[in-house]
Design a protein around this motif. Structure first.
Motif, PDB file in Angstrom:
ATOM      1  N   THR A  63      16.957  -4.137   0.690  1.00 33.44           N
ATOM      2  CA  THR A  63      18.228  -3.532   1.092  1.00 33.44           C
ATOM      3  C   THR A  63      17.967  -2.553   2.243  1.00 33.44           C
ATOM      4  OG1 THR A  63      17.980  -1.744  -0.533  1.00 33.44           O
ATOM      5  CG2 THR A  63      19.167  -3.722  -1.224  1.00 33.44           C
ATOM      6  N   PRO A  64      18.924  -2.403   3.177  1.00 34.47           N
ATOM      7  CA  PRO A  64      18.715  -1.508   4.319  1.00 34.47           C
ATOM      8  C   PRO A  64      18.721  -0.043   3.897  1.00 34.47           C
ATOM      9  CG  PRO A  64      20.946  -2.389   4.325  1.00 34.47           C
ATOM     10  CD  PRO A  64      20.212  -3.106   3.244  1.00 34.47           C
ATOM     11  N   PRO A  65      18.051   0.822   4.642  1.00 29.33           N
ATOM     12  CA  PRO A  65      18.039   2.251   4.312  1.00 29.33           C
ATOM     13  C   PRO A  65      19.399   2.890   4.600  1.00 29.33           C
ATOM     14  CG  PRO A  65      16.905   1.866   6.385  1.00 29.33           C
ATOM     15  CD  PRO A  65      17.227   0.514   5.825  1.00 29.33           C
ATOM     16  N   ASP A  66      19.671   4.009   3.940  1.00 31.17           N
ATOM     17  CA  ASP A  66      20.942   4.713   4.139  1.00 31.17           C
ATOM     18  C   ASP A  66      20.989   5.413   5.493  1.00 31.17           C
ATOM     19  OD1 ASP A  66      21.834   3.923   1.637  1.00 31.17           O
ATOM     20  OD2 ASP A  66      20.977   5.683   0.638  1.00 31.17           O
ATOM     21  N   GLY A  67      19.853   5.824   5.979  1.00 24.40           N
ATOM     22  CA  GLY A  67      19.812   6.527   7.257  1.00 24.40           C
ATOM     23  C   GLY A  67      18.463   6.320   7.924  1.00 24.40           C
ATOM     24  N   ARG A  68      18.125   7.223   8.815  1.00 25.37           N
ATOM     25  CA  ARG A  68      16.868   7.102   9.554  1.00 25.37           C
ATOM     26  C   ARG A  68      15.682   7.345   8.634  1.00 25.37           C
ATOM     27  NH1 ARG A  68      15.027  10.637  14.794  1.00 25.37           N
ATOM     28  NH2 ARG A  68      15.089  12.282  13.224  1.00 25.37           N
ATOM     29  N   VAL A  69      14.645   6.494   8.756  1.00 20.36           N
ATOM     30  CA  VAL A  69      13.429   6.640   7.950  1.00 20.36           C
ATOM     31  C   VAL A  69      12.369   7.377   8.760  1.00 20.36           C
ATOM     32  CG1 VAL A  69      13.928   4.547   6.620  1.00 20.36           C
ATOM     33  CG2 VAL A  69      12.507   4.397   8.683  1.00 20.36           C
ATOM     34  N   ASP A  70      11.268   7.679   8.106  1.00 18.86           N
ATOM     35  CA  ASP A  70      10.191   8.391   8.796  1.00 18.86           C
ATOM     36  C   ASP A  70       9.451   7.482   9.776  1.00 18.86           C
ATOM     37  OD1 ASP A  70      10.621  10.846   7.464  1.00 18.86           O
ATOM     38  OD2 ASP A  70       9.520  10.119   5.719  1.00 18.86           O
ATOM     39  N   LEU A  71       9.117   6.263   9.343  1.00 23.57           N
ATOM     40  CA  LEU A  71       8.294   5.384  10.183  1.00 23.57           C
ATOM     41  C   LEU A  71       8.774   3.945  10.076  1.00 23.57           C
ATOM     42  CD1 LEU A  71       5.720   5.171  12.004  1.00 23.57           C
ATOM     43  CD2 LEU A  71       4.448   4.638   9.917  1.00 23.57           C
ATOM     44  N   ALA A  72       8.870   3.283  11.214  1.00 14.81           N
ATOM     45  CA  ALA A  72       9.137   1.841  11.253  1.00 14.81           C
ATOM     46  C   ALA A  72       7.855   1.138  11.648  1.00 14.81           C
ATOM     47  CB  ALA A  72      10.247   1.524  12.258  1.00 14.81           C
ATOM     48  N   VAL A  73       7.426   0.191  10.814  1.00 18.01           N
ATOM     49  CA  VAL A  73       6.213  -0.588  11.067  1.00 18.01           C
ATOM     50  C   VAL A  73       6.632  -2.008  11.430  1.00 18.01           C
ATOM     51  CG1 VAL A  73       4.058  -1.454  10.094  1.00 18.01           C
ATOM     52  CG2 VAL A  73       4.921   0.799   9.404  1.00 18.01           C
ATOM     53  N   VAL A  74       6.331  -2.409  12.654  1.00 18.27           N
ATOM     54  CA  VAL A  74       6.701  -3.744  13.134  1.00 18.27           C
ATOM     55  C   VAL A  74       5.503  -4.665  12.952  1.00 18.27           C
ATOM     56  CG1 VAL A  74       7.354  -5.103  15.152  1.00 18.27           C
ATOM     57  CG2 VAL A  74       8.453  -2.900  14.712  1.00 18.27           C
TER      58      VAL A  74
ATOM     59  N   ALA B 112       0.828  -1.206   0.000  1.00 15.33           N
ATOM     60  CA  ALA B 112       0.000   0.000   0.000  1.00 15.33           C
ATOM     61  C   ALA B 112       0.863   1.258   0.000  1.00 15.33           C
ATOM     62  CB  ALA B 112      -0.938  -0.008   1.204  1.00 15.33           C
ATOM     63  N   LEU B 113       1.929   1.276   0.816  1.00 15.61           N
ATOM     64  CA  LEU B 113       2.793   2.450   0.877  1.00 15.61           C
ATOM     65  C   LEU B 113       3.567   2.640  -0.427  1.00 15.61           C
ATOM     66  CD1 LEU B 113       4.250   2.196   4.509  1.00 15.61           C
ATOM     67  CD2 LEU B 113       2.387   3.637   3.685  1.00 15.61           C
ATOM     68  N   THR B 114       4.103   1.547  -0.975  1.00 13.45           N
ATOM     69  CA  THR B 114       4.867   1.632  -2.216  1.00 13.45           C
ATOM     70  C   THR B 114       4.005   2.148  -3.352  1.00 13.45           C
ATOM     71  OG1 THR B 114       6.300  -0.193  -1.513  1.00 13.45           O
ATOM     72  CG2 THR B 114       6.251   0.317  -3.862  1.00 13.45           C
ATOM     73  N   GLU B 115       2.756   1.660  -3.419  1.00 12.06           N
ATOM     74  CA  GLU B 115       1.842   2.103  -4.475  1.00 12.06           C
ATOM     75  C   GLU B 115       1.559   3.595  -4.396  1.00 12.06           C
ATOM     76  OE1 GLU B 115      -1.561  -0.368  -3.921  1.00 12.06           O
ATOM     77  OE2 GLU B 115      -0.539  -2.193  -4.607  1.00 12.06           O
ATOM     78  N   ARG B 116       1.769   4.192  -3.207  1.00 10.92           N
ATOM     79  CA  ARG B 116       1.481   5.618  -3.023  1.00 10.92           C
ATOM     80  C   ARG B 116       2.758   6.453  -2.889  1.00 10.92           C
ATOM     81  NH1 ARG B 116      -2.175   2.274  -1.807  1.00 10.92           N
ATOM     82  NH2 ARG B 116      -4.376   2.721  -2.131  1.00 10.92           N
ATOM     83  N   GLY B 117       3.861   5.894  -3.388  1.00 10.73           N
ATOM     84  CA  GLY B 117       5.075   6.681  -3.531  1.00 10.73           C
ATOM     85  C   GLY B 117       6.034   6.685  -2.365  1.00 10.73           C
ATOM     86  N   VAL B 118       5.769   5.906  -1.321  1.00 11.42           N
ATOM     87  CA  VAL B 118       6.683   5.840  -0.186  1.00 11.42           C
ATOM     88  C   VAL B 118       7.785   4.820  -0.482  1.00 11.42           C
ATOM     89  CG1 VAL B 118       6.890   5.331   2.285  1.00 11.42           C
ATOM     90  CG2 VAL B 118       4.830   6.461   1.410  1.00 11.42           C
ATOM     91  N   ALA B 119       9.038   5.185  -0.187  1.00  8.14           N
ATOM     92  CA  ALA B 119      10.161   4.254  -0.347  1.00  8.14           C
ATOM     93  C   ALA B 119      10.193   3.315   0.855  1.00  8.14           C
ATOM     94  CB  ALA B 119      11.466   5.025  -0.459  1.00  8.14           C
ATOM     95  N   VAL B 120       9.948   2.026   0.619  1.00  7.46           N
ATOM     96  CA  VAL B 120       9.811   1.050   1.703  1.00  7.46           C
ATOM     97  C   VAL B 120      10.993   0.095   1.705  1.00  7.46           C
ATOM     98  CG1 VAL B 120       8.388  -0.782   2.683  1.00  7.46           C
ATOM     99  CG2 VAL B 120       7.288   1.184   1.570  1.00  7.46           C
ATOM    100  N   HIS B 121      11.577  -0.103   2.889  1.00  9.24           N
ATOM    101  CA  HIS B 121      12.648  -1.071   3.088  1.00  9.24           C
ATOM    102  C   HIS B 121      12.096  -2.239   3.900  1.00  9.24           C
ATOM    103  CE1 HIS B 121      15.779   1.725   1.637  1.00  9.24           C
ATOM    104  NE2 HIS B 121      14.944   2.639   2.103  1.00  9.24           N
ATOM    105  N   LEU B 122      12.377  -3.444   3.445  1.00  7.46           N
ATOM    106  CA  LEU B 122      11.785  -4.649   4.020  1.00  7.46           C
ATOM    107  C   LEU B 122      12.810  -5.430   4.822  1.00  7.46           C
ATOM    108  CD1 LEU B 122      10.025  -5.715   0.704  1.00  7.46           C
ATOM    109  CD2 LEU B 122       8.894  -4.636   2.662  1.00  7.46           C
ATOM    110  N   VAL B 123      12.385  -5.837   6.038  1.00  8.65           N
ATOM    111  CA  VAL B 123      13.262  -6.602   6.932  1.00  8.65           C
ATOM    112  C   VAL B 123      12.491  -7.798   7.449  1.00  8.65           C
ATOM    113  CG1 VAL B 123      14.633  -6.549   9.059  1.00  8.65           C
ATOM    114  CG2 VAL B 123      14.475  -4.498   7.634  1.00  8.65           C
ATOM    115  N   ASP B 124      13.147  -8.958   7.484  1.00 12.83           N
ATOM    116  CA  ASP B 124      12.516 -10.148   8.047  1.00 12.83           C
ATOM    117  C   ASP B 124      13.602 -11.057   8.607  1.00 12.83           C
ATOM    118  OD1 ASP B 124       9.468 -11.521   7.486  1.00 12.83           O
ATOM    119  OD2 ASP B 124      11.058 -12.869   8.154  1.00 12.83           O
ATOM    120  N   HIS B 125      13.258 -11.820   9.674  1.00 14.74           N
ATOM    121  CA  HIS B 125      14.244 -12.750  10.232  1.00 14.74           C
ATOM    122  C   HIS B 125      14.606 -13.829   9.223  1.00 14.74           C
ATOM    123  CE1 HIS B 125      10.680 -15.255  10.768  1.00 14.74           C
ATOM    124  NE2 HIS B 125      11.488 -16.288  10.973  1.00 14.74           N
TER     125      HIS B 125
END
Length: 361
Positions: free
Chosen positions: A49-60, A19-32
């Motif tokens: 791939t990990p982000p270069d720096g701090r992002v706006d929101l982390a969704v757990v 949903a975020l990607t479809e609306r133009g947000v750059a999303v970084h994906l993490v999983d164990h």
């Protein structure tokens, strides 16, 4: 919001990311499990791939038992400006985070009230949350900026924000989500050793009641383990109703007429209370329940038949409010139940008959 990290790429995490990607947000994906993150990325949910720096929101988006540790790890790493989880239980993780001595001003709990029987990144969908309630459980410590980020997330997912206390949320989902899952599973379990002749008689009622019994047991053990008390309270009240209903049914077998009347009263009471409770379930668009009229149409199991029915209803100028399909056991046919506003039912029935459809009374 321009950037986000989604931690956990199961059904909910991948759906948020899509949903975020479809609306133009750059999303970084993490999983164990990196393979799950790669699968979600291959579906267009973002990058693994990990982000270069701090992002706006982390969704757990991990199971309830792991929410606090995943949030704590992200917070200590300075991953984002704001942190949010989407677990189906809110009180426990909130208390665990507080016990860790973490600054909770950057955190807000949340729970999108949407899901499927399927799990994993392949089940994710960018429109999963559209029109669905999304509970937010801010505390006194929650920063206004973080609350605004959460509200922006809900808007980007096209959901409807609902603000609640965390423990009130847990009691509510015990009633409307967690207990129904267990009851559905219990009813379905009666079918496991049932005679084949009985199973072949399964109709739409048993299909409706047992639909969610197909859910992943491991996922539900995680959820129920995080909210056992409120669920046990609802089941205890349900057990009392079951006991009363069993006694009423036994009374219907009695030769004594007074006992039979008591049995009738007992069965009628639970059915009437069921009518009353069902009437409180929100209807279309979350409004008060509407009394629709059903137009039942016989349909063959052929490509294009459903589209033809809907097209014919559209030509008649009738809006279909809801639809159900009842399949005929062992036959390539069934019944489509079209729910419409009562004034529209006669016109729809006449139009469908004119176009050659067979209606069932």
């Amino acid at each position: 919001m321009r950037t986000a990290v989604v931690i956990g790429t199961g059904l909910i995490g991948t759906s948020v990311a899509l949903a975020l990607t479809e609306r133009g947000v750059a999303v970084h994906l993490v999983d164990h499990d990196p393979a799950l993150a790669r699968t979600a990325a291959a579906r267009g949910a973002g990058t693994d791939t990990p982000p270069d720096g701090r992002v706006d929101l982390a969704v757990v988006a991990v199971p309830p038992a792991h929410v606090a540790s995943a949030l704590a790890g992200a917070m200590r790493a300075g991953t984002a400006r704001g942190y949010l989880d989407v677990a189906s239980v809110k009180g426990g993780p909130q208390r665990e985070l507080a016990a860790m001595g973490l600054d909770l001003s950057a955190y807000i709990g949340s729970h999108p009230m949407a899901g499927k029987e399927q799990s994993g990144p392949m089940a994710g969908s960018g429109d999963l949350f559209e029109g669905r309630p999304w509970v937010l459980t801010p505390t006194r410590e929650t920063d206004t900026e973080v609350l605004n980020l959460a509200l922006e997330l809900v808007a980007l997912c096209r959901a409807v924000p609902v603000v609640m206390d965390a423990d009130a949320h847990d009691r509510a989902v015990a009633l409307v989500s967690h207990t129904p899952q267990l009851v559905s599973s219990m009813v379905a379990a009666r079918l496991e050793d049932a005679e084949e002749t009985a199973v072949r008689l399964c109709g739409q009622g048993i299909r409706d009641v047992t639909r969610i019994a197909a859910s992943d047991p491991r996922m539900w053990v995680d959820i129920l383990s995080a909210n056992p008390g409120p669920v046990a309270d609802v089941l205890s009240a349900l057990a009392a109703d079951l006991d009363e209903t069993v006694r009423a049914l036994r009374a219907l077998e009695a030769a004594d007429e007074d006992k039979r009347r008591q049995g009738v009263t007992g069965v009628e009471d639970v059915l009437r209370r069921g009518n009353s409770g069902r009437a409180r379930v929100p209807g279309k668009h979350g409004t008060a329940p509407a009394a629709y009229e059903t137009v039942a149409v016989l349909i063959s199991d052929q490509p294009g038949e459903l589209a033809r029915i809907f097209a014919d209803a559209g030509r008649a100028g009738v809006n279909i409010e809801d639809v159900r399909i009842e399949h005929a056991t062992g036959q390539q046919a069934g019944v489509v139940q079209l729910m419409v506003a009562p004034p529209a039912a006669p016109a729809l029935s006449a139009a469908l008959r004119e176009r050659g459809w067979a209606l069932r009374q």
